[in-house]
Design a protein around this motif. Sequence first.
Motif, PDB file in Angstrom:
ATOM      1  N   PHE A  93     101.395  71.369  -0.170  1.00  5.74           N
ATOM      2  CA  PHE A  93     102.658  71.269   1.011  1.00  5.74           C
ATOM      3  C   PHE A  93     101.692  70.203   1.818  1.00  5.74           C
ATOM      4  N   ILE A  94     102.392  69.354   2.526  1.00  2.00           N
ATOM      5  CA  ILE A  94     101.593  68.407   3.464  1.00  2.00           C
ATOM      6  C   ILE A  94     102.186  68.917   5.098  1.00  2.00           C
ATOM      7  N   SER A  95     101.129  69.023   5.891  1.00  2.00           N
ATOM      8  CA  SER A  95     101.483  69.381   7.163  1.00  2.00           C
ATOM      9  C   SER A  95     101.608  68.235   8.037  1.00  2.00           C
ATOM     10  N   LEU A  96     102.894  68.070   8.907  1.00  2.00           N
ATOM     11  CA  LEU A  96     102.887  66.870   9.929  1.00  2.00           C
ATOM     12  C   LEU A  96     102.150  67.073  11.099  1.00  2.00           C
ATOM     13  N   GLY A  97     101.553  68.187  11.298  1.00  2.00           N
ATOM     14  CA  GLY A  97     100.739  68.608  12.345  1.00  2.00           C
ATOM     15  C   GLY A  97     101.478  68.406  13.811  1.00  2.00           C
ATOM     16  N   LEU A  98     100.543  68.205  14.761  1.00  2.00           N
ATOM     17  CA  LEU A  98     101.167  68.398  15.969  1.00  2.00           C
ATOM     18  C   LEU A  98     101.556  66.967  16.588  1.00  2.00           C
ATOM     19  N   THR A  99     101.170  66.156  16.113  1.00  2.00           N
ATOM     20  CA  THR A  99     101.214  64.804  16.715  1.00  2.00           C
ATOM     21  C   THR A  99     100.928  63.784  15.799  1.00  2.00           C
ATOM     22  N   HIS A 100     101.522  62.523  15.819  1.00  2.00           N
ATOM     23  CA  HIS A 100     101.357  61.500  14.832  1.00  2.00           C
ATOM     24  C   HIS A 100     100.585  60.583  15.561  1.00  2.00           C
ATOM     25  N   ALA A 101     100.333  60.447  16.756  1.00  2.00           N
ATOM     26  CA  ALA A 101      99.424  59.585  17.748  1.00  2.00           C
ATOM     27  C   ALA A 101      98.102  59.492  17.352  1.00  2.00           C
ATOM     28  N   PRO A 102      97.651  58.465  16.825  1.00  2.00           N
ATOM     29  CA  PRO A 102      96.304  58.303  16.354  1.00  2.00           C
ATOM     30  C   PRO A 102      95.115  58.599  17.708  1.00  2.00           C
ATOM     31  N   GLU A 103      95.740  58.069  18.780  1.00  2.00           N
ATOM     32  CA  GLU A 103      94.676  58.132  19.739  1.00  2.00           C
ATOM     33  C   GLU A 103      94.495  59.710  20.309  1.00  2.00           C
ATOM     34  N   LEU A 104      95.298  60.674  19.872  1.00  2.00           N
ATOM     35  CA  LEU A 104      95.343  62.149  20.356  1.00  2.00           C
ATOM     36  C   LEU A 104      94.437  62.740  19.360  1.00  2.00           C
ATOM     37  N   LEU A 139     110.508  82.480  -3.674  1.00  2.00           N
ATOM     38  CA  LEU A 139     111.139  81.348  -3.389  1.00  2.00           C
ATOM     39  C   LEU A 139     110.815  80.061  -4.299  1.00  2.00           C
ATOM     40  N   SER A 140     112.117  79.444  -4.655  1.00  2.00           N
ATOM     41  CA  SER A 140     111.969  78.236  -5.450  1.00  2.00           C
ATOM     42  C   SER A 140     112.122  76.973  -4.430  1.00  2.00           C
ATOM     43  N   PHE A 141     111.357  75.896  -4.623  1.00  2.00           N
ATOM     44  CA  PHE A 141     111.438  74.445  -3.982  1.00  2.00           C
ATOM     45  C   PHE A 141     111.788  73.570  -4.591  1.00  2.00           C
ATOM     46  N   CYS A 142     112.659  72.791  -4.000  1.00  2.00           N
ATOM     47  CA  CYS A 142     113.417  71.514  -4.725  1.00  2.00           C
ATOM     48  C   CYS A 142     113.566  70.450  -3.610  1.00  2.00           C
ATOM     49  N   MET A 143     113.138  70.518  -2.521  1.00  2.00           N
ATOM     50  CA  MET A 143     113.360  69.655  -1.408  1.00  2.00           C
ATOM     51  C   MET A 143     111.841  69.041  -1.161  1.00  2.00           C
ATOM     52  N   SER A 144     111.771  68.481  -0.076  1.00  2.00           N
ATOM     53  CA  SER A 144     110.452  67.762   0.344  1.00  2.00           C
ATOM     54  C   SER A 144     109.474  69.061   0.607  1.00  2.00           C
ATOM     55  N   ASN A 145     108.137  68.408   0.474  1.00  2.00           N
ATOM     56  CA  ASN A 145     106.809  69.289   0.512  1.00  2.00           C
ATOM     57  C   ASN A 145     106.407  69.085   1.993  1.00  2.00           C
ATOM     58  N   LEU A 146     107.093  68.408   2.787  1.00  2.00           N
ATOM     59  CA  LEU A 146     106.751  68.069   4.169  1.00  2.00           C
ATOM     60  C   LEU A 146     106.861  69.070   5.224  1.00  2.00           C
ATOM     61  N   ILE A 147     105.914  70.075   5.625  1.00  2.00           N
ATOM     62  CA  ILE A 147     106.204  71.192   6.611  1.00  2.00           C
ATOM     63  C   ILE A 147     105.997  70.390   8.068  1.00  2.00           C
ATOM     64  N   HIS A 148     107.158  70.847   8.676  1.00  2.00           N
ATOM     65  CA  HIS A 148     107.120  70.292  10.312  1.00  2.00           C
ATOM     66  C   HIS A 148     106.378  71.427  11.121  1.00  2.00           C
ATOM     67  N   HIS A 149     105.214  71.280  11.095  1.00  2.00           N
ATOM     68  CA  HIS A 149     104.457  72.227  11.871  1.00  2.00           C
ATOM     69  C   HIS A 149     102.829  72.011  11.474  1.00  2.00           C
ATOM     70  N   VAL A 186      96.947  68.253   3.771  1.00  2.00           N
ATOM     71  CA  VAL A 186      97.455  68.706   2.541  1.00  2.00           C
ATOM     72  C   VAL A 186      96.917  70.240   2.193  1.00  2.00           C
ATOM     73  N   ILE A 187      97.750  71.008   1.881  1.00  2.00           N
ATOM     74  CA  ILE A 187      97.410  72.372   1.673  1.00  2.00           C
ATOM     75  C   ILE A 187      98.082  72.931   0.203  1.00  2.00           C
ATOM     76  N   SER A 188      97.205  73.447  -0.659  1.00  2.00           N
ATOM     77  CA  SER A 188      97.695  73.756  -1.714  1.00  2.00           C
ATOM     78  C   SER A 188      98.628  75.070  -1.733  1.00  2.00           C
ATOM     79  N   TYR A 189      99.483  75.210  -2.749  1.00  2.00           N
ATOM     80  CA  TYR A 189     100.196  76.277  -2.887  1.00  2.00           C
ATOM     81  C   TYR A 189      99.575  77.614  -2.657  1.00  2.00           C
ATOM     82  N   SER A 190      98.486  77.802  -3.455  1.00  3.31           N
ATOM     83  CA  SER A 190      97.650  78.904  -3.373  1.00  3.31           C
ATOM     84  C   SER A 190      97.056  79.218  -1.983  1.00  3.31           C
TER      85      SER A 190
END
Length: 306
Positions: free
Chosen positions: A10-21, A164-174, A89-93
């Motif tokens: 999975f890929i975490s989108l984190g708290l913010t995308h702002a590079p300066e933060l 659970l089965s996953f067939c969508m995006s692996n982007l976690i909004h967290h 990035v965080i692995s499924y395990s």
Amino acid sequence: MENNTEMTEFISLGLTHAPELQIPFFIMFTLIYLIPLVGNMGTILLILLDSHLHTPMYFFFSNLSLVDFCYSTAVIPKVTAGFLVGDKVISYSAYAAQRFFFAALATMENFLLASMAYDHFAAVCKPLHYTTTMMTGVCACLAMGSYICGFLNASIHIQDTVSLSFCMSNLIHHFFCDVSAVTALSCSDKHVSELVLVVVASFKIFFALLIILISYLLIFITILKMHSAEGYQKALSPSASPLTTVSIFYGPTSCHSMDSDKIASVFYTMVILMLNPLVYSLKNKEVKTAFKKVVEKAKLSVGFTS
């Protein structure tokens, strides 16, 4: 439909995308982690070293400190590393392990707070029977029961995870693998699993909170019946720190929006864990006295060796 075993990361989108933060957040989260790390480990060491703190109340608090330390370690280091190196990035395990320990430790904290409330009830309302009520075996059983309930609850979470089965995006909004954020990515029928998790979570929170509320209600009733100001103060002071901790732990609630969930998650995964050792150390005379003794012994030892 892809099976969940095919979702390798999975890929975490984190708290913010702002590079300066990124750097300011890295510094802030590092401090948030170091404060409970030093506070909780220091508290456990202090309780072990001072025989005056070898009481049921501090036995439960040392267990709570250990759970808080593990709780913060399960989440914060990975999040902090993401700010510094950009690796979100965080692995499924790893996700499964994080979810297991997060569920287990949160449940342990619930029941340890309930055990502490019962201990205060016994001390204030049944003082003559306190030593027989809160024997070493009883305290050990309450602590062990908290750990067992935690691992049982975590086992249910893991069973839900592998189903659970996953067939969508692996982007976690967290900023970490929150249950709701990951479940939203699943294409499985989530109604049954969500119902099971809600029932289990509601039961553990309701049961622990019921014990806490009843215990403190009986404590305050007993205190109000006291005619001595000294007795009133003596009975009330031990309850101040635990009651503050309970209020903080059960205070925040998560909302339905992702941004609100993130804010609430920062509070109950980080801020609470930072406040717990501060609440107990600053509000408790016995802990402050024990700390002063340790510092004085350290000074004498340094002076003797020099």
